[in-house]
Design a protein around this motif. Structure first.
Motif, PDB file in Angstrom:
ATOM      1  N   PRO A   6      -8.463  19.261   5.428  1.00 53.06           N
ATOM      2  CA  PRO A   6      -8.527  20.055   4.202  1.00 53.06           C
ATOM      3  C   PRO A   6      -7.227  20.783   3.867  1.00 53.06           C
ATOM      4  CG  PRO A   6      -9.912  20.999   5.922  1.00 53.06           C
ATOM      5  CD  PRO A   6      -9.409  19.692   6.426  1.00 53.06           C
ATOM      6  N   ASP A   7      -6.394  21.049   4.862  1.00 53.82           N
ATOM      7  CA  ASP A   7      -5.158  21.787   4.594  1.00 53.82           C
ATOM      8  C   ASP A   7      -4.011  20.892   4.126  1.00 53.82           C
ATOM      9  OD1 ASP A   7      -4.892  20.554   7.071  1.00 53.82           O
ATOM     10  OD2 ASP A   7      -3.701  22.164   7.915  1.00 53.82           O
ATOM     11  N   ASP A   8      -4.205  19.573   4.075  1.00 51.10           N
ATOM     12  CA  ASP A   8      -3.161  18.643   3.636  1.00 51.10           C
ATOM     13  C   ASP A   8      -3.792  17.421   2.981  1.00 51.10           C
ATOM     14  OD1 ASP A   8      -0.493  18.008   3.291  1.00 51.10           O
ATOM     15  OD2 ASP A   8      -0.246  17.142   5.276  1.00 51.10           O
ATOM     16  N   ARG A   9      -4.874  17.655   2.265  1.00 53.09           N
ATOM     17  CA  ARG A   9      -5.688  16.578   1.718  1.00 53.09           C
ATOM     18  C   ARG A   9      -4.937  15.706   0.711  1.00 53.09           C
ATOM     19  NH1 ARG A   9     -10.798  14.876   1.309  1.00 53.09           N
ATOM     20  NH2 ARG A   9     -11.606  14.272  -0.711  1.00 53.09           N
ATOM     21  N   LEU A  10      -4.221  16.315  -0.228  1.00 45.35           N
ATOM     22  CA  LEU A  10      -3.532  15.538  -1.257  1.00 45.35           C
ATOM     23  C   LEU A  10      -2.531  14.576  -0.630  1.00 45.35           C
ATOM     24  CD1 LEU A  10      -2.957  14.856  -4.203  1.00 45.35           C
ATOM     25  CD2 LEU A  10      -1.338  16.765  -4.235  1.00 45.35           C
ATOM     26  N   ARG A  11      -1.716  15.054   0.282  1.00 42.79           N
ATOM     27  CA  ARG A  11      -0.700  14.208   0.924  1.00 42.79           C
ATOM     28  C   ARG A  11      -1.357  13.032   1.654  1.00 42.79           C
ATOM     29  NH1 ARG A  11       4.122  16.378   2.015  1.00 42.79           N
ATOM     30  NH2 ARG A  11       3.107  18.388   2.055  1.00 42.79           N
ATOM     31  N   HIS A  12      -2.434  13.292   2.355  1.00 44.09           N
ATOM     32  CA  HIS A  12      -3.114  12.230   3.100  1.00 44.09           C
ATOM     33  C   HIS A  12      -3.768  11.211   2.171  1.00 44.09           C
ATOM     34  CE1 HIS A  12      -2.902  13.370   7.420  1.00 44.09           C
ATOM     35  NE2 HIS A  12      -2.571  14.539   6.895  1.00 44.09           N
ATOM     36  N   LEU A  13      -4.381  11.679   1.099  1.00 45.95           N
ATOM     37  CA  LEU A  13      -5.004  10.745   0.152  1.00 45.95           C
ATOM     38  C   LEU A  13      -3.953   9.873  -0.530  1.00 45.95           C
ATOM     39  CD1 LEU A  13      -7.690  13.088  -1.418  1.00 45.95           C
ATOM     40  CD2 LEU A  13      -8.075  11.188   0.163  1.00 45.95           C
ATOM     41  N   LEU A  14      -2.834  10.472  -0.903  1.00 50.86           N
ATOM     42  CA  LEU A  14      -1.743   9.684  -1.483  1.00 50.86           C
ATOM     43  C   LEU A  14      -1.223   8.667  -0.474  1.00 50.86           C
ATOM     44  CD1 LEU A  14       0.201  12.507  -3.335  1.00 50.86           C
ATOM     45  CD2 LEU A  14      -0.958  10.576  -4.415  1.00 50.86           C
ATOM     46  N   ALA A  15      -1.014   9.105   0.757  1.00 52.52           N
ATOM     47  CA  ALA A  15      -0.487   8.210   1.796  1.00 52.52           C
ATOM     48  C   ALA A  15      -1.421   7.033   2.044  1.00 52.52           C
ATOM     49  CB  ALA A  15      -0.238   8.984   3.086  1.00 52.52           C
ATOM     50  N   GLN A  16      -2.720   7.268   1.991  1.00 54.96           N
ATOM     51  CA  GLN A  16      -3.670   6.170   2.183  1.00 54.96           C
ATOM     52  C   GLN A  16      -3.470   5.089   1.119  1.00 54.96           C
ATOM     53  OE1 GLN A  16      -7.346   8.525   2.234  1.00 54.96           O
ATOM     54  NE2 GLN A  16      -7.821   7.536   4.180  1.00 54.96           N
ATOM     55  N   VAL A  22       3.405  -0.516   1.663  1.00 53.69           N
ATOM     56  CA  VAL A  22       4.625  -0.336   2.454  1.00 53.69           C
ATOM     57  C   VAL A  22       4.379  -0.818   3.880  1.00 53.69           C
ATOM     58  CG1 VAL A  22       5.471   1.580   1.041  1.00 53.69           C
ATOM     59  CG2 VAL A  22       4.081   2.067   3.052  1.00 53.69           C
ATOM     60  N   ASP A  23       5.445  -0.883   4.658  1.00 52.74           N
ATOM     61  CA  ASP A  23       5.347  -1.445   6.006  1.00 52.74           C
ATOM     62  C   ASP A  23       4.747  -0.513   7.051  1.00 52.74           C
ATOM     63  OD1 ASP A  23       6.402  -3.876   5.203  1.00 52.74           O
ATOM     64  OD2 ASP A  23       8.461  -3.269   5.635  1.00 52.74           O
ATOM     65  N   THR A  24       4.948   0.787   6.894  1.00 47.05           N
ATOM     66  CA  THR A  24       4.487   1.699   7.943  1.00 47.05           C
ATOM     67  C   THR A  24       3.773   2.908   7.356  1.00 47.05           C
ATOM     68  OG1 THR A  24       6.512   3.049   7.974  1.00 47.05           O
ATOM     69  CG2 THR A  24       6.476   1.074   9.389  1.00 47.05           C
ATOM     70  N   TRP A  25       2.882   3.469   8.160  1.00 49.46           N
ATOM     71  CA  TRP A  25       2.188   4.696   7.783  1.00 49.46           C
ATOM     72  C   TRP A  25       3.187   5.837   7.647  1.00 49.46           C
ATOM     73  CZ3 TRP A  25      -1.818   6.870   5.693  1.00 49.46           C
ATOM     74  CH2 TRP A  25      -2.081   8.211   5.919  1.00 49.46           C
ATOM     75  N   LYS A  26       4.194   5.862   8.491  1.00 52.13           N
ATOM     76  CA  LYS A  26       5.195   6.928   8.440  1.00 52.13           C
ATOM     77  C   LYS A  26       5.908   6.929   7.092  1.00 52.13           C
ATOM     78  CE  LYS A  26       9.018   8.890  11.051  1.00 52.13           C
ATOM     79  NZ  LYS A  26       9.832   8.801  12.250  1.00 52.13           N
ATOM     80  N   LEU A  27       6.274   5.761   6.584  1.00 55.50           N
ATOM     81  CA  LEU A  27       6.908   5.662   5.278  1.00 55.50           C
ATOM     82  C   LEU A  27       5.943   6.099   4.182  1.00 55.50           C
ATOM     83  CD1 LEU A  27       9.239   4.899   3.424  1.00 55.50           C
ATOM     84  CD2 LEU A  27       8.443   2.524   3.528  1.00 55.50           C
ATOM     85  N   ALA A  28       4.707   5.669   4.260  1.00 56.33           N
ATOM     86  CA  ALA A  28       3.701   6.062   3.268  1.00 56.33           C
ATOM     87  C   ALA A  28       3.534   7.576   3.249  1.00 56.33           C
ATOM     88  CB  ALA A  28       2.365   5.387   3.569  1.00 56.33           C
ATOM     89  N   PHE A  29       3.489   8.183   4.423  1.00 57.07           N
ATOM     90  CA  PHE A  29       3.308   9.629   4.509  1.00 57.07           C
ATOM     91  C   PHE A  29       4.541  10.357   3.968  1.00 57.07           C
ATOM     92  CE2 PHE A  29       2.384  13.667   6.702  1.00 57.07           C
ATOM     93  CZ  PHE A  29       1.056  13.792   6.333  1.00 57.07           C
ATOM     94  N   PHE A  30       5.737   9.808   4.213  1.00 56.54           N
ATOM     95  CA  PHE A  30       6.971  10.393   3.704  1.00 56.54           C
ATOM     96  C   PHE A  30       6.984  10.362   2.173  1.00 56.54           C
ATOM     97  CE2 PHE A  30      11.327   9.723   2.170  1.00 56.54           C
ATOM     98  CZ  PHE A  30      11.924  10.894   2.602  1.00 56.54           C
ATOM     99  N   ILE A  31       6.637   9.214   1.593  1.00 55.94           N
ATOM    100  CA  ILE A  31       6.592   9.087   0.137  1.00 55.94           C
ATOM    101  C   ILE A  31       5.532  10.019  -0.443  1.00 55.94           C
ATOM    102  CG2 ILE A  31       6.059   7.508  -1.778  1.00 55.94           C
ATOM    103  CD1 ILE A  31       7.236   5.245   0.032  1.00 55.94           C
ATOM    104  N   GLY A  33       4.461  12.779   0.753  1.00 50.22           N
ATOM    105  CA  GLY A  33       4.952  14.153   0.831  1.00 50.22           C
ATOM    106  C   GLY A  33       5.892  14.479  -0.305  1.00 50.22           C
ATOM    107  N   ALA A  34       6.774  13.542  -0.641  1.00 50.99           N
ATOM    108  CA  ALA A  34       7.699  13.759  -1.748  1.00 50.99           C
ATOM    109  C   ALA A  34       6.953  13.898  -3.067  1.00 50.99           C
ATOM    110  CB  ALA A  34       8.705  12.618  -1.816  1.00 50.99           C
ATOM    111  N   ILE A  35       5.913  13.103  -3.238  1.00 50.38           N
ATOM    112  CA  ILE A  35       5.106  13.191  -4.459  1.00 50.38           C
ATOM    113  C   ILE A  35       4.349  14.512  -4.496  1.00 50.38           C
ATOM    114  CG2 ILE A  35       3.123  12.203  -5.680  1.00 50.38           C
ATOM    115  CD1 ILE A  35       4.077   9.443  -4.593  1.00 50.38           C
ATOM    116  N   ALA A  36       3.670  14.846  -3.420  1.00 50.61           N
ATOM    117  CA  ALA A  36       2.842  16.052  -3.378  1.00 50.61           C
ATOM    118  C   ALA A  36       3.661  17.327  -3.513  1.00 50.61           C
ATOM    119  CB  ALA A  36       2.035  16.087  -2.081  1.00 50.61           C
TER     120      ALA A  36
END
Length: 74
Positions: A6-16, A22-31, A33-36
């Motif tokens: 719940p404390d980082d829901r938007l970033r996680h939903l975007l990353a999903q 993309v090739d990796t979860w780390k890249l998805a999470f980085f992108i 984060g930049a969006i959120a």
């Protein structure tokens, strides 16, 4: 623990969603984060939310909630 957290829901939903393209979860999470963290995107999310909370159309021609509101009969 529930997912997404719940404390980082938007970033996680975007990353999903990004992770499918993309090739990796780390890249998805980085992108995600930049969006959120982008102030213009956050302001747009807030503007859309405020319009929907007052029962107004948000003005986004691709908004599913507004489309459903205009096509649903009372």
């Amino acid at each position: 623990m529930s997912y997404p957290p719940p404390d980082d829901r938007l970033r996680h939903l975007l990353a999903q969603q990004i992770n499918c393209h993309v090739d990796t979860w780390k890249l998805a999470f980085f992108i995600a984060g930049a969006i959120a963290d982008n102030p213009e995107i956050r302001a747009e999310i807030d503007r859309i939310g405020a319009a929907h909370n007052t029962g107004q159309h948000c003005g986004d021609r691709n908004c599913q909630a507004c489309f459903e509101a205009t096509t649903t009969t009372a």
